[in-house]
Every structure is written in structure tokens, then in C-alpha cells.
Design an enzyme around this catalytic site. Structure first.
Site, PDB file in Angstrom:
ATOM      1  N   ARG A  77       0.826  -1.217   0.000  1.00 28.61           N
ATOM      2  CA  ARG A  77       0.000   0.000   0.000  1.00 28.61           C
ATOM      3  C   ARG A  77       0.861   1.268   0.000  1.00 28.61           C
ATOM      4  NH1 ARG A  77      -3.352  -1.189   5.319  1.00 28.61           N
ATOM      5  NH2 ARG A  77      -1.178  -1.311   5.969  1.00 28.61           N
ATOM      6  N   LYS A 192       4.980 -18.708   6.519  1.00 29.07           N
ATOM      7  CA  LYS A 192       4.310 -19.169   7.728  1.00 29.07           C
ATOM      8  C   LYS A 192       3.734 -17.967   8.469  1.00 29.07           C
ATOM      9  CE  LYS A 192       7.014 -19.057  11.846  1.00 29.07           C
ATOM     10  NZ  LYS A 192       7.917 -19.565  12.834  1.00 29.07           N
ATOM     11  N   HIS A 222      11.451 -22.278   6.336  1.00 24.54           N
ATOM     12  CA  HIS A 222      12.862 -21.996   6.072  1.00 24.54           C
ATOM     13  C   HIS A 222      13.795 -22.942   6.832  1.00 24.54           C
ATOM     14  CE1 HIS A 222      12.344 -19.529   9.688  1.00 24.54           C
ATOM     15  NE2 HIS A 222      13.643 -19.692   9.874  1.00 24.54           N
ATOM     16  N   LYS A 226      17.623 -25.114   5.448  1.00 29.17           N
ATOM     17  CA  LYS A 226      18.961 -25.086   6.058  1.00 29.17           C
ATOM     18  C   LYS A 226      19.729 -26.315   5.578  1.00 29.17           C
ATOM     19  CE  LYS A 226      17.273 -22.814  10.245  1.00 29.17           C
ATOM     20  NZ  LYS A 226      18.005 -21.579  10.462  1.00 29.17           N
ATOM     21  N   GLU A 260      15.749 -20.354  21.662  1.00 25.91           N
ATOM     22  CA  GLU A 260      16.392 -19.068  21.381  1.00 25.91           C
ATOM     23  C   GLU A 260      16.513 -18.235  22.656  1.00 25.91           C
ATOM     24  OE1 GLU A 260      14.170 -16.796  18.510  1.00 25.91           O
ATOM     25  OE2 GLU A 260      12.299 -17.678  19.146  1.00 25.91           O
ATOM     26  N   ASP A 279       3.547 -21.308  16.561  1.00 26.01           N
ATOM     27  CA  ASP A 279       4.684 -20.616  15.940  1.00 26.01           C
ATOM     28  C   ASP A 279       5.815 -21.584  15.562  1.00 26.01           C
ATOM     29  OD1 ASP A 279       6.120 -18.256  15.143  1.00 26.01           O
ATOM     30  OD2 ASP A 279       7.379 -18.533  16.905  1.00 26.01           O
ATOM     31  N   HIS A 284       8.061 -25.983  12.030  1.00 23.60           N
ATOM     32  CA  HIS A 284       9.476 -26.364  12.051  1.00 23.60           C
ATOM     33  C   HIS A 284       9.744 -27.648  12.841  1.00 23.60           C
ATOM     34  CE1 HIS A 284       9.721 -22.397  10.506  1.00 23.60           C
ATOM     35  NE2 HIS A 284       9.620 -21.789  11.657  1.00 23.60           N
ATOM     36  N   LYS A 384      11.351 -19.350  23.884  1.00 20.19           N
ATOM     37  CA  LYS A 384      12.043 -18.060  23.813  1.00 20.19           C
ATOM     38  C   LYS A 384      12.691 -17.744  25.154  1.00 20.19           C
ATOM     39  CE  LYS A 384       9.146 -15.909  20.308  1.00 20.19           C
ATOM     40  NZ  LYS A 384      10.219 -15.910  19.289  1.00 20.19           N
ATOM     41  N   LYS A 389      20.844 -20.284  22.470  1.00 21.08           N
ATOM     42  CA  LYS A 389      20.243 -20.527  21.156  1.00 21.08           C
ATOM     43  C   LYS A 389      20.805 -21.849  20.652  1.00 21.08           C
ATOM     44  CE  LYS A 389      19.920 -18.356  16.545  1.00 21.08           C
ATOM     45  NZ  LYS A 389      18.568 -18.763  16.195  1.00 21.08           N
TER      46      LYS A 389
HETATM   47  P1  NDP Z   1       4.948  -6.856   8.268  1.00 21.03           P
HETATM   48  O1  NDP Z   1       4.118  -6.690   9.481  1.00 21.03           O
HETATM   49  O2  NDP Z   1       6.219  -6.074   8.168  1.00 21.03           O
HETATM   50  O3  NDP Z   1       3.962  -6.536   7.052  1.00 21.03           O
HETATM   51  C1  NDP Z   1       4.375  -6.524   5.691  1.00 21.03           C
HETATM   52  C2  NDP Z   1       3.620  -5.421   4.965  1.00 21.03           C
HETATM   53  O4  NDP Z   1       2.241  -5.743   4.947  1.00 21.03           O
HETATM   54  C3  NDP Z   1       3.724  -4.096   5.678  1.00 21.03           C
HETATM   55  O5  NDP Z   1       4.872  -3.390   5.292  1.00 21.03           O
HETATM   56  C4  NDP Z   1       2.466  -3.400   5.238  1.00 21.03           C
HETATM   57  O6  NDP Z   1       2.701  -2.816   3.971  1.00 21.03           O
HETATM   58  C5  NDP Z   1       1.495  -4.527   5.037  1.00 21.03           C
HETATM   59  N1  NDP Z   1       0.609  -4.608   6.202  1.00 21.03           N
HETATM   60  C6  NDP Z   1       0.949  -4.803   7.490  1.00 21.03           C
HETATM   61  N2  NDP Z   1      -0.138  -4.830   8.259  1.00 21.03           N
HETATM   62  C7  NDP Z   1      -1.193  -4.673   7.467  1.00 21.03           C
HETATM   63  C8  NDP Z   1      -2.595  -4.642   7.677  1.00 21.03           C
HETATM   64  N3  NDP Z   1      -3.111  -4.774   8.877  1.00 21.03           N
HETATM   65  N4  NDP Z   1      -3.389  -4.481   6.607  1.00 21.03           N
HETATM   66  C9  NDP Z   1      -2.877  -4.360   5.410  1.00 21.03           C
HETATM   67  N5  NDP Z   1      -1.532  -4.376   5.135  1.00 21.03           N
HETATM   68  C10 NDP Z   1      -0.719  -4.539   6.150  1.00 21.03           C
HETATM   69  O7  NDP Z   1       5.213  -8.394   8.054  1.00 21.03           O
HETATM   70  P2  NDP Z   1       6.601  -9.153   7.871  1.00 21.03           P
HETATM   71  O8  NDP Z   1       7.318  -8.579   6.713  1.00 21.03           O
HETATM   72  O9  NDP Z   1       7.283  -9.244   9.172  1.00 21.03           O
HETATM   73  O10 NDP Z   1       6.080 -10.631   7.532  1.00 21.03           O
HETATM   74  C11 NDP Z   1       5.416 -10.943   6.329  1.00 21.03           C
HETATM   75  C12 NDP Z   1       4.941 -12.378   6.403  1.00 21.03           C
HETATM   76  O11 NDP Z   1       6.058 -13.235   6.568  1.00 21.03           O
HETATM   77  C13 NDP Z   1       4.023 -12.663   7.584  1.00 21.03           C
HETATM   78  O12 NDP Z   1       3.047 -13.566   7.199  1.00 21.03           O
HETATM   79  C14 NDP Z   1       4.925 -13.293   8.631  1.00 21.03           C
HETATM   80  O13 NDP Z   1       4.225 -14.187   9.453  1.00 21.03           O
HETATM   81  C15 NDP Z   1       5.903 -14.032   7.732  1.00 21.03           C
HETATM   82  N6  NDP Z   1       7.209 -14.221   8.360  1.00 21.03           N
HETATM   83  C16 NDP Z   1       7.949 -13.125   8.731  1.00 21.03           C
HETATM   84  C17 NDP Z   1       9.197 -13.301   9.299  1.00 21.03           C
HETATM   85  C18 NDP Z   1      10.049 -12.121   9.654  1.00 21.03           C
HETATM   86  O14 NDP Z   1      11.192 -12.347  10.063  1.00 21.03           O
HETATM   87  N7  NDP Z   1       9.574 -10.894   9.516  1.00 21.03           N
HETATM   88  C19 NDP Z   1       9.748 -14.651   9.528  1.00 21.03           C
HETATM   89  C20 NDP Z   1       8.900 -15.724   9.064  1.00 21.03           C
HETATM   90  C21 NDP Z   1       7.677 -15.480   8.509  1.00 21.03           C
HETATM   91  P3  NDP Z   1       1.827  -1.601   3.411  1.00 21.03           P
HETATM   92  O15 NDP Z   1       1.226  -0.859   4.554  1.00 21.03           O
HETATM   93  O16 NDP Z   1       2.814  -0.794   2.628  1.00 21.03           O
HETATM   94  O17 NDP Z   1       0.825  -2.273   2.549  1.00 21.03           O
END
Ligand code: NDP
Length: 534
Positions: A77, A192, A222, A226, A260, A279, A284, A384, A389
Site C-alpha cells: 500500500r 508461515k 525456512h 537449512k 532461542e 509458531d 518447524h 524463547k 540458542k
Molecule cells: P509486516 O508486518 O512487516 O507486514 C508486511 C507489509 O504488509 C507491511 O509493510 C504493510 O505494507 C502490510 N501490512 C501490514 N499490516 C497490514 C494490515 N493490517 N493491513 C494491510 N496491510 C498490512 O510483516 P513481515 O514482513 O514481518 O512478515 C510478512 C509475512 O512473513 C508474515 O506472514 C509473517 O508471518 C511471515 N514471516 C515473517 C518473518 C520475519 O522475520 N519478519 C519470519 C517468518 C515469517 P503496506 O502498509 O505498505 O501495505
């Protein structure tokens, strides 16, 4: 009735032939160049994109692992231009790269951005137009990987809208770049968590299945990407000495640990609803268990390997809900010390409810009801803010049946242990007994140790690099299949429900000080078994 993946035999065969060619080529790092393609990251303004996806794609680029013709389109967005998107990512990537900006410039030219409103179909038609334009400009032949890097609550909506906008369609030989033999391919990568319980996982599978075939869907785990986790299958099935003893006759128990020192960090919103079982265990931990416990597949092909994992999941013994305390300990961290530094308890973390009952620790004793594993406990531990770790699988063999040294050493001789280390040591070690030098009979436990990285100086593929590369080449072996997801949720659903509805619920969640190995109650479940982390 045939399963969705039974239709995929031709693809499996084609993939097998490609693999044979790769192996003949002799490259271990990369399986040759993937087809030209566009990687489309939905949610590209987020944490996962910045910390994992883009650094992984950048490293693949540096190692020559990306297709010769590729593009990466971020969509979210946030109203960014291509330049703003590149600037946003530059810092993260160059920090990881030690500041060498040379390859970044060529990589950045392939980065593009398109604002997207997730619930507006028109926005997806605009996305489709932009992708067609990029295809024409870059020559990506309509091949696309859509990566759902968005909150899980948006997966269904986004997958459906991609389909409704025609973006799931494959085999279009009239694709913008003029097509290719057999037409274009399209793949969907889902992060996930995949569902919150069985019902939601089924709904999500059904929604995705409206427009995507199972062969197009890559449910990422992921841990499986590994190298040391993949190596479990090589160790077991490429060596003749392990498999004959890999069963209930020789193995006393198996422990699988993934702990961890970090707390919930910035993920309280998600973690409060999920807790450690959703989680870590549904995904995993059960994948690690399947690597250790599965039967040998007839061939090292995705569907054959995933068939065997599915059989293992089907054999998991349901928990006796009336005797849960003998099989499960849940905990939540309190304030304590991590590496000498004071840390707050879970309930004091930002975004966490002051009376939260989300478990941050679980130890469970699991049995697999099949011929190989009958009666062998599998102890799974994850949590956690623990003492260290650590990720590893340990095969604890039985003690010798009779000690001829008992008059000198007593009745017990330490049993052999095979340790499959994933973190911090990427190593395999086997403990065995040896005589101490000297005139007296003294035994000591010694180690045969293999460092996974020894004698290998070449570049390495990190987990996300491997996972993304596999998506691009269409290799599904390291990804969850629909049936595996549903079986593992089905197995855990009742347990989670019981834990979340039992009264008083707080009695099930035992406190433990941060920096320890969890609640005291673990010893009751472990009974005669040693601490899995020692
Ligand atoms: P984020 O919370 O950073 O969200 C990603 C993007 O989604 C945001 O930048 C935002 O972009 C959009 N967003 C967030 N919340 C909302 C909302 N309520 N409604 C609409 N758009 C929204 O997520 P992550 O990047 O941390 O994770 C992405 C996916 O990957 C998730 O499903 C998470 O479970 C999974 N994941 C993440 C890991 C990590 O290390 N971060 C590890 C393993 C899995 P914008 O506002 O620009 O649209």
C-alpha cells in the site's frame, strides 16, 4: 480419489530429468540458471522483505544464481516510486554485504515498485498491466513468482484477487514476451503461519486452490532450507551404516531442540495469538521430526519425499487429553538474565497483555505409532528467552545390553549419541566410549566430530536463498504440501484447544525465569530421560 499432486507426475518427471542434468554438470552450489522470471513481492514495504527476501535475492545475484533475465517487483500500500523502493532497500542490503556497492547497482536496476491496495481488484489489474510491461521490457516470458510477504490475515484475499485478475494462469504461450514452448509458469510462495488451526488452514488451502494448482504453491518452511537439515536425509540414506540401527531396536529416544535467547521482539501482535505451539511446533519442529523419522522414499523426488513425510504425520499418536501433564509442559518467561543482561518478562514486553497466557515455551513427548518407532519417545522442545540458542536433533541409542565391565565401572555405560547440529554448530558428532590411556580400566566418553563446513571454501546458500531458488526452478521438496499442513494441524488442534480452554488456564502455563531452560515441570515429563539440551 486422486490427490491434487497426483496430476503432477509429468512435472515431477521433468524436474527429475533436470536434476539429473544438474548433477551431471557437477555444480553443488547452484542448479544452473532458472528460467527468466519476475519475482513479485506482495507486502514489499515490510520487515521480511527488507531483512530476508531482498538480501537473499541480492546474494543469489552476486553468486550468479538468479536468471540471466530477471526483475523484482515490490508491491504494497505504501506509495513509493521505483527509486524510493531502491533507496529503502539499499541500506539493508549493503549493511549485510559489508558496503561493496558494485553488484548493488546492477541489482537495483532490476528492482521496481507498484503501489497495491490489497482488497481492490482494480489494483490487481493495474499490477497485471505493470507486470506485462516489465515482461516486455526485460523479457521474462510471463514467468512469475508471487511471494506473499504480508500479514497472514491477508493471504486469502490476496491469493483470490491474484487469481481473479488472471495472474495465476499458466501455459499462456501468447505471454507478453511472445511465449515459450509450453507457455509461462506462475508460482505462489506462502510464508508461515499457514492457518491458525485446522479449519483456517483448510479454508486457506481451498481459497488458494480456486486459482492455483498444488504444483504452483510453495508453502515455505525456512528450517527445511537449512543445509544441515537437508543433510539428515543424506546421512540416513546415502550411508549404509546408519539405517540398520535407525529404529526401536537400537534407539532409546530422540530429542529435537530449537531454542532461542531472544524474546518476542517486535512480533507481540502475532505471537499473542499464536504462542509457541503454533509458531514453532506445527511447522518447524514437526518438519525436523519428519526428517529423522520418515521411511526412505523410493526416489529423491519431491512427491516421493513428501509422501513419506505425510505417512509419518499420519502415524503421530494423538495426545491422551486426560493425561496431558505426562506429555506436555507449557511455560511463559518471566524477568531474568540473558548473558548477564537483565531482561523483562513476557507480560512486560511492548504489545503484550499484562495478563497474557500465550505460552513462550513447550516441551512435548511424542510417539509415532508405526513399526519402526513403536515405543520410542520423541522429545520436542522449543522456547524463547532460554539459556542458549540451540537447534539440533539427537539420536540417543540404547545402552549396551550387558556390561562386562560392571565390576569395575558399575552397571551403566553411557549410551551412544548421534548429534545432528544445526545451530550454533553445523556439525554431526557421535559419542562413544573409549579406554583412557593407562594401566587401569577407565572409560571416557569421546566424540567423533564432523564440521559441516570443513574443507569447503566455496560460497554457501543461506536458507532463504535456497528456498527462493527452489521456487524459481520449481522444486517443491523443501516446501509443505497441502496434506502435510492439514495433518499436522489436525494432530495439534485438540491439544491447542484443550490448552486454551482448560480451567484455570493459568495453571497450565508455568512461569520460568528468562535465561533458564524452562519451567521445573519439564522433569516430570522427561521422567527417566536426560535434559534434551545437555
Ligand atoms: P509486516 O508486518 O512487516 O507486514 C508486511 C507489509 O504488509 C507491511 O509493510 C504493510 O505494507 C502490510 N501490512 C501490514 N499490516 C497490514 C494490515 N493490517 N493491513 C494491510 N496491510 C498490512 O510483516 P513481515 O514482513 O514481518 O512478515 C510478512 C509475512 O512473513 C508474515 O506472514 C509473517 O508471518 C511471515 N514471516 C515473517 C518473518 C520475519 O522475520 N519478519 C519470519 C517468518 C515469517 P503496506 O502498509 O505498505 O501495505
Amino acid at each position: 480419489m486422486p490427490e491434487p499432486w497426483d496430476d503432477d507426475a509429468p512435472q515431477t518427471q521433468a524436474r527429475a530429468e533436470a536434476l539429473e542434468e544438474d548433477w551431471a554438470g557437477g555444480s553443488c552450489l547452484l542448479p544452473g540458471r532458472p528460467d527468466p522470471c519476475l519475482v513479485v513481492i506482495l507486502g514489499a514495504s515490510g520487515d521480511l522483505t527488507q531483512r530476508k527476501l531482498i538480501p537473499a535475492l541480492y546474494n543469489l545475484h552476486r553468486h550468479g544464481g538468479l536468471p540471466e533475465t530477471f526483475g523484482i517487483l515490490g508491491a504494497a500500500r505504501t506509495e513509493w516510486s521505483d527509486q524510493e523502493f531502491r533507496a529503502h532497500l539499499r541500506q539493508a542490503v549493503l549493511e549485510a554485504d559489508g558496503g561493496d556497492s558494485g553488484p548493488w547497482e546492477t541489482f537495483a536496476q532490476r528492482l521496481f515498485y507498484q503501489p497495491l491496495v490489497y482488497d481492490d481488484l482494480h489494483s490487481y489489474h493495474e499490477l497485471a498491466k505493470r507486470l506485462d510491461k516489465l515482461d516486455r521490457k526485460l523479457g521474462c516470458r510471463g514467468n512469475r513468482v508471487f511471494n506473499l510477504a504480508i500479514p497472514p490475515t491477508l493471504y486469502t484475499q490476496v491469493a483470490l484477487n491474484l487469481g481473479r485478475a488472471g495472474l495465476a494462469a499458466e501455459g499462456q504461450t501468447g505471454s507478453p514476451a511472445g511465449g515459450q514452448p509450453g507457455g509461462n509458469w506462475v508460482r505462489l510462495v506462502v510464508e508461515k503461519p499457514f492457518g491458525h488451526d485446522l479449519a483456517s488452514a483448510r479454508q486457506l488451502n481451498a481459497a488458494i486452490g480456486r486459482f492455483f494448482h498444488e504444483r504452483q504453491v510453495f508453502r515455505i518452511d525456512h528450517y527445511l532450507a537449512k543445509q544441515t537439515v537437508q543433510n539428515v536425509l543424506m546421512l540416513r540414506f546415502a550411508n549404509a551404516i546408519f539405517e540398520p540401527v535407525w529404529n526401536r531396536n537400537y534407539i532409546d529416544h530422540v530429542s529435537i531442540v530449537s531454542t532461542e535467547t531472544l524474546g518476542v521482539e517486535h512480533r507481540a501482535g502475532y505471537y499473542e495469538r499464536a504462542g509457541v505451539i503454533r509458531d514453532m511446533f506445527q511447522n518447524h519442529m514437526l518438519q525436523l521430526l519428519s526428517m529423522v523419522a520418515m521411511e526412505p522414499p523410493s526416489l529423491f523426488f519431491a512427491e516421493r519425499v513428501r509422501d513419506e513425510k505425510t505417512k509419518t504425520f499420519r502415524s503421530l499418536r494423538p495426545f491422551p487429553l486426560d493425561r496431558m501433564d505426562d506429555y506436555l509442559v507449557l511455560g511463559q518467561y518471566q524477568e531474568g538474565q540473558i548473558q548477564g543482561r537483565p531482561v523483562v518478562g513476557y507480560r512486560q514486553e511492548p504489545g503484550v497483555a499484562p495478563d497474557s497466557l500465550a505460552p513462550t515455551f513447550a516441551l512435548m513427548k511424542v510417539y509415532i505409532d508405526n513399526w519402526r518407532w513403536q515405543g520410542v519417545p520423541f522429545v520436542l522442545v522449543s522456547g524463547k528467552r532460554l539459556a542458549r540458542k540451540l537447534t539440533r536433533m539427537v539420536i540417543h541409542f540404547k545402552e549396551v545390553p550387558h556390561s562386562l565391565f560392571r565390576q569395575v565401572l558399575g552397571p551403566h555405560i553411557s549410551a551412544n549419541r548421534l548429534i545432528l547440529g544445526v545451530h550454533p554448530e553445523e556439525a554431526i558428532s557421535l559419542t562413544f566410549q573409549s579406554k583412557n590411556p593407562g594401566a587401569r580400566l577407565c572409560l571416557r566418553s569421546v566424540n567423533m566430530f564432523f564440521d559441516f563446513n570443513r574443507d569447503y571454501a566455496g560460497p554457501r546458500l543461506e536458507a532463504y536463498e535456497k528456498a527462493l531458488l527452489d521456487c524459481m526452478v520449481g522444486e517443491q521438496m523443501l516446501f509443505w504440501r497441502q496434506d502435510g499442513i492439514e495433518l499436522t494441524w489436525a494432530w495439534l488442534d485438540e491439544l491447542i484447544q484443550q490448552c486454551e480452554t482448560c480451567q484455570p488456564r493459568q495453571e497450565r502455563i508455568r512461569p520460568y525465569p528468562a535465561g533458564t531452560w524452562g519451567p521445573e515441570e519439564v522433569w516430570r515429563v522427561l521422567d527417566r530421560l536426560p535434559a534434551p539440551w545437555s
